[in-house]
Design an enzyme around this catalytic site. Sequence first.
Site, PDB file in Angstrom:
ATOM      1  N   CYS A  81       0.838  -1.201   0.000  1.00 44.57           N
ATOM      2  CA  CYS A  81       0.000   0.000   0.000  1.00 44.57           C
ATOM      3  C   CYS A  81       0.877   1.257   0.000  1.00 44.57           C
ATOM      4  O   CYS A  81       1.636   1.473  -0.937  1.00 44.57           O
ATOM      5  CB  CYS A  81      -0.994  -0.036   1.151  1.00 44.57           C
ATOM      6  SG  CYS A  81      -2.333   1.178   0.978  1.00 44.57           S
ATOM      7  N   HIS A 191      -3.765  -4.904  -0.405  1.00 47.01           N
ATOM      8  CA  HIS A 191      -3.352  -5.430   0.892  1.00 47.01           C
ATOM      9  C   HIS A 191      -3.394  -6.958   0.875  1.00 47.01           C
ATOM     10  O   HIS A 191      -4.458  -7.543   1.079  1.00 47.01           O
ATOM     11  CB  HIS A 191      -4.286  -4.917   1.990  1.00 47.01           C
ATOM     12  CG  HIS A 191      -4.122  -3.474   2.314  1.00 47.01           C
ATOM     13  ND1 HIS A 191      -3.254  -3.020   3.283  1.00 47.01           N
ATOM     14  CD2 HIS A 191      -4.710  -2.373   1.785  1.00 47.01           C
ATOM     15  CE1 HIS A 191      -3.315  -1.695   3.351  1.00 47.01           C
ATOM     16  NE2 HIS A 191      -4.189  -1.284   2.447  1.00 47.01           N
ATOM     17  N   GLU A 193      -2.389  -8.900   3.147  1.00 45.79           N
ATOM     18  CA  GLU A 193      -2.725  -9.364   4.500  1.00 45.79           C
ATOM     19  C   GLU A 193      -4.224  -9.337   4.769  1.00 45.79           C
ATOM     20  O   GLU A 193      -4.688  -9.934   5.749  1.00 45.79           O
ATOM     21  CB  GLU A 193      -1.980  -8.521   5.545  1.00 45.79           C
ATOM     22  CG  GLU A 193      -2.547  -7.143   5.814  1.00 45.79           C
ATOM     23  CD  GLU A 193      -2.185  -6.087   4.787  1.00 45.79           C
ATOM     24  OE1 GLU A 193      -2.528  -4.910   4.995  1.00 45.79           O
ATOM     25  OE2 GLU A 193      -1.544  -6.435   3.769  1.00 45.79           O
TER      26      GLU A 193
END
Length: 213
Positions: A81, A191, A193
């Site tokens: 990001c 992202h 994650e």
Amino acid sequence: MQIAVIDYGMGNLRSVMNALQQVAPDHTLTLTSDPAVIAAADKVVFPGQGAMRDCMRELTERGLREVVLDTASKKPFLGICVGAQLLFEMSEEGGNTPALGVFPGQVLRFPAERMQLEGERLKVPHMGWNEVHQTRAHPLWAGIPSGERFYFVHSYYMHTPDTSLIVGESAYPFAFTVAVARANIFATQFHPEKSHAAGLKLLSNFVAWNGVA
């Protein structure tokens, strides 16, 4: 193996650490703002969230700018990001904020005049799941089909004149760069994650990666 996640006060750190713990249970994960620890790590993750000007200020005030540049030059390095955006030369956010200049290019705001699709106004920030189309092969794409969906939250996007850097694109509503790579660096606007199975697979690929594209 030691993996350092850089803490400069601006990242989505808990989610990044939790995801890495799932895919790297046998490795040492360290969330750190210590330049010496980052320099000694085998691999480095550079997350980011928030305003570009604030991110650059925190990097400088915490004495992390040089170690980020140094590790990005020689270790397997994953930007996420704003951690990806910081690798470019400048961002329109905050009034043309200078960034780290690892890659040529700029970070641009989604232009209001282009944010229409079939007569419907699209919201900025771009938030939610979107398809990522792989523009060339890379070890971090292994086992992930092109067109897989990843999670995004951003108002600015990466733009580079060096098309050889681009390894992934998405559309909102026009095509824009969402993943770049060169040598030992891989960086994503989305992202991983927060991207469930596909994101965990990308992180697992990073853990296994030797830094050679």
